[in-house]
Design an enzyme around this catalytic site. Structure first.
Site, short mmCIF file in Angstrom:
data_model
loop_
_atom_site.label_atom_id
_atom_site.label_comp_id
_atom_site.label_asym_id
_atom_site.label_seq_id
_atom_site.Cartn_x
_atom_site.Cartn_y
_atom_site.Cartn_z
N SER A 274 37.45 75.66 29.01
CA SER A 274 36.27 76.28 28.91
C SER A 274 35.03 75.62 29.26
O SER A 274 33.93 75.97 29.21
CB SER A 274 35.95 76.59 27.46
OG SER A 274 37.07 77.58 27.06
N GLU B 276 35.25 6.71 43.78
CA GLU B 276 35.56 7.02 45.08
C GLU B 276 34.83 6.12 46.28
O GLU B 276 35.53 5.66 47.27
CB GLU B 276 35.49 8.38 45.25
CG GLU B 276 36.19 9.63 44.51
CD GLU B 276 37.78 9.34 44.54
OE1 GLU B 276 37.98 8.98 45.90
OE2 GLU B 276 38.37 9.66 43.62
#
Length: 864
Positions: A464, A86
């Site tokens: 229960s 680059e």
């Protein structure tokens, strides 16, 4: 000389014109130039990450995948690859590269085309953060001036770091850190030279040169990057030749999830979006640290999954997914294509039946592999008829499957077996007793199948499981564990529901006057109803509200005594936690802290602790409690708080303190404390009764032994510090098991999402597994095995806690038949715990007690 003067004047004039043009351009774009100093504090968009308590990544959310990296952590060869590709003169120029500009100008003049070739990395940073990508002269002008300003504001390393972290590199990855994970499933330091070259070549064409979508073009781009590295002498000829001959190894890798716990991660995601807004939550790089223990979570998920499979299998095989062929076999490619079109779930995968022999079958999976399933993996598959009926056990493989069928299979850890997608649902949650931290949370069998979180969203009848709360209210009123309650049919109905409601035992058997401990351990319905009548309906509902249940969920009739309220598993675990921690209602929580992308804490939990501060005096550098702490729950609370780095007293601090300075034993002055809703003595007594649910009582060798409803737990978890309660609703639509030891409280629920569907029953199989379950589904059989499996694994290798009664608890030997004191020491007697002052005062005699249990007289409900 004349021509020379003209040339010099022309050059000078052109220079002035150029300078003037540049100056004019600068002042023209100046009002639109942003402040580049903002780059010093720039916030890169990073995803939301969810972690377990021990730092394992559970999930991440956000459109952009980015893993910010520091400059010094980027491999030098990756930096070389980027710069050589680059901007080879990056460390030499001042933001713009004159040589590159001249080159671009020549191309423009000769071809008439605009070129981006002159852009330096600094210019790309300027464009990426402040400008668009449109190809105009004004944008290019702004880009140049911004690059010059950026070079003055930031160091070269800072500029390059921004570039490496911000560049889009395809497949939702932003920055080299994310690209390494997405394409190779690696950290940057693990990348090879060809892989670094591949990533370095992506910024200019992240789609066209994508190694997953376009591997041929990606290889061309990669090799060009390598040639630039060779040209710049950053690699040798040998390295170059080896690299360009390397194959493309990129493939898509999802987020590196360490712990799959989707229900808790979804809870955390919802919280973050609700608190911070969707955009901020997904892009600001927040890290959410949950209370989930990765080790316990895996065990909870495994226990729930195995328990659901067990229920599903014992109710029978529902048949194949589809029939792929009957007479003429399909081509292998067509079979594989069909299999790949069917999604897998929780290890259950599709396969095609290729051959069927006497007691084995061969199948083809979606990868084209042949799998053999022998009789052990087939014999479970008797035909499903209804939830209450199954067909006869199969004798051959042909009784089960046929060639050409598409079926489900799974590996159960030992061998491959025929399988199917379970239709039943389940959920489990576990809490830390002393601060309510959620240690495990599984909201269903499969998050892929259903994202409905049954732990927090599903309100199901409690059955229960409600009885311990009923009895705790009675113990705080005037009952004790030896109190006799009439276990007899109730003939006086409750008409509050508009009809005569007469509760019955399940099974419909009655044993006369029975001690409270036995009544709770054996879950005797009529005893619970009589106990609630003794307390009063209003007082019962008030007590349930104290345990954290919503008053709107509590019906105002006697059915509440048998668990008619509909509640969530999280509410149930929270309520049972009161017994675990000695009487405190602690609020459950699941987030310990939230940090930003820089690891700054922005939120931190401050849970209410199960502890009552006790005042101590400092005397001669020693702490002396005003009240001796002999409560094991308080001791564990103190230990827990100290482990959380709460304020402690050092020797130096004690020496310098006033001798009468007061300090809190169980926490610092800034701590929050949970409300006490029952006494520690009541919590202890209920816990002891709930231990009998598992371990039963009496002497089996003398004929007085009896089982609690959860006796199966004692066969697997061979330790005496566990307690729990089963729960089953009418027609077995909901089943529960909730229990604990001093370090962990856990609840399991099993049922169908369709409230109208019953869990049914199963018939006994002669050659079934040794621990097979048959008969009507119930809390002990359906939810209990999941709890047993989880707690057995969770507690394995941990210390077993001895039973240490808290202050105010005494023990006395009682007669098992009457609950009164006795001087005998044989099998008809046993020691029982009492709150001091509530122990019996009378001694049992040999008088025969009237055992006509069918007289429904309120005065006879309580036998003293």
């Amino acid at each position: 000389m004349k021509w020379l003067k003209r040339i010099l004047i022309t050059i000078f004039s052109l220079s002035l014109l150029g300078i003037g043009t540049i100056a004019a351009a600068y002042f023209y774009v100046l009002p639109d130039l942003p402040d580049v100093n903002s780059l010093k504090t720039v916030k890169l968009q990073t995803p939301l990450r969810i972690y377990s308590a021990d730092g394992l990544l559970i999930s991440q959310f956000g459109e952009k995948r980015r893993i910010p990296v520091e400059y010094e952590n980027v491999p030098p060869q990756l930096i070389n690859a980027v710069l050589d590709t680059e901007d080879a003169r990056f460390f030499e120029h001042k933001g713009i590269d004159p040589i590159g500009i001249v080159r671009a100008a020549v191309i423009l003049v000769t071809t008439g085309k605009k070129s981006q070739g002159a852009s330096t990395i600094t210019q790309q940073v300027a464009r990426g953060f402040f400008l668009s990508r449109e190809k105009t002269y004004i944008r290019k002008t702004k880009e140049i001036f911004l690059a010059l300003k950026i070079e003055k504001a930031l160091t070269k390393e800072e500029i390059l770091t921004l570039y490496l972290n911000r560049s889009f590199l395809g497949n939702r990855s932003y920055g080299v850190g994310a690209a390494a994970q997405v394409y190779y499933g690696k950290d940057l330091a693990q990348l090879t030279l060809p892989q670094m070259a591949m990533i370095a070549g992506l910024p200019q064409a992240p789609s066209a040169a994508n190694p997953i979508r376009n591997p041929e073009r990606a290889m061309t781009r990669r090799n060009w990057v390598l040639s630039r590295m060779l040209e710049k002498r950053n690699i040798t000829e040998a390295e170059y030749q080896e690299a360009i001959n390397s194959p493309i190894t990129a493939k898509y890798h999802g987020a590196e999830i360490d712990l799959y716990a989707p229900y808790i991660s979804e809870m955390a995601r919802e919280y973050m979006v609700k608190t911070y807004g969707e955009e901020e939550a997904y892009t600001n790089g927040y890290n959410v640290y949950t209370t989930i223990s990765s080790d316990l979570q895996l065990k909870a998920q495994s226990a729930l999954r195995d328990n659901v499979f067990a229920y599903d299998q014992r109710h029978g095989y529902r048949g194949p997914i589809a029939t792929l062929w009957t007479d003429t076999p399909l081509a292998t490619s067509a079979i594989i294509k069909s299999l790949k079109s069917t999604s897998t779930m929780q290890g259950i995968v599709p396969a095609a039946v290729m051959t069927v022999s006497e007691q084995q079958v061969t199948l083809l999976n979606a990868q084209g592999e042949e799998i053999l399933i022998e009789w052990n993996g087939l014999k479970w598959a008797r035909k499903f008829i209804t939830d209450r009926r199954q067909g006869k056990p199969p004798k051959t493989a042909a009784d089960i499957v046929a060639v050409g069928e598409k079926v489900w299979i799974r590996n159960n850890g030992e061998y491959w077996q025929l399988s199917q997608i379970p239709q039943v649902s389940s959920a489990t949650v576990s809490l830390e007793p002393h601060d309510g931290a959620i240690r495990t949370l599984v909201g269903g069998f499969s998050f892929t199948q259903s994202q409905y979180n049954r732990v927090t969203q599903a309100k199901r009848q409690l059955g229960s499981n409600i009885k311990p709360f009923i009895y705790s209210a009675a113990l705080e009123k005037d009952y004790n564990l030896a109190t006799l309650i009439n276990n007899a049919p109730i003939n006086k109905p409750d008409t509050r529901q508009g009809t005569a409601w007469r509760p019955k035992n399940s099974p419909d058997i009655y044993g006369g006057p029975t001690r409270l401990r036995v009544g709770l351990a054996q879950s005797i319905n009529v005893m619970s109803v009589r106990t609630m009548r003794h307390i009063g309906l209003d007082n019962t509902i008030a007590k349930l509200v104290n345990f954290g249940f919503d008053p709107n969920d509590l019906p105002r009739n006697e059915s509440v005594a048998l668990g008619s309220p509909s509640v969530t598993p999280l509410q149930v675990a929270t309520a049972f936690n009161v017994f675990t921690n000695g009487g405190y209602l602690v609020e459950p929580y699941y987030i310990t802290k939230i940090t930003d992308s820089y690891d700054n804490i922005i939120e931190e939990a401050s849970p209410a602790l199960a502890c009552t501060p006790e005042i101590i005096n400092v005397v001669d550098s020693e702490t002396v409690a005003t009240n001796t702490i002999d409560d094991p729950f308080a001791a564990m609370a103190n230990e827990f708080i100290q482990s959380q780095q709460a304020t402690t007293l050092t020797t130096e601090a004690l020496n310098s303190a006033d001798k009468h300075t007061e300090h809190a034993v169980c926490g610092d002055e800034n701590a929050r404390y949970a409300p006490r809703i029952i006494t520690e003595q009541t919590a202890f007594l209920v816990t002891e009764a709930l231990k009998s649910v598992i371990w039963g009582g009496g002497d089996w060798s003398k004929g007085t032994g009896w089982n609690g409803t959860a006796w199966r737990a004692s066969r697997l978890i061979k330790r005496r510090d566990i307690a729990g309660k089963t729960g089953t609703t009418n027609e077995s639509r909901d089943t529960w098991f909730s229990g604990f030891n001093p370090t962990l409280t856990s609840t399991f629920w099993v049922g169908f999402d369709d409230h109208g569907r019953r869990l049914g029953r199963t018939s006994w199989v002669a050659d079934g597994p040794e621990n097979q379950i048959s008969g009507a589904e119930a809390g002990a059989k359906t939810a209990g095995p999941g709890w047993n499996d989880f707690m057995n694994q969770a507690l394995k290798g941990t210390e077993e806690f001895a039973t240490i009664p808290p202050k105010g608890i005494v023990s006395a030997r009682i007669d098992l038949a009457t609950g009164k004191l006795t001087r005998k020491t044989d099998h008809t007697t046993s020691f029982e715990y009492f709150v001091e002052g509530t122990e019996p005062t009378e001694y049992a005699t040999e008088e025969v007690i009237d055992d006509n249990i069918f007289i429904d007289n309120p005065a006879d409900d309580l036998f003293q």
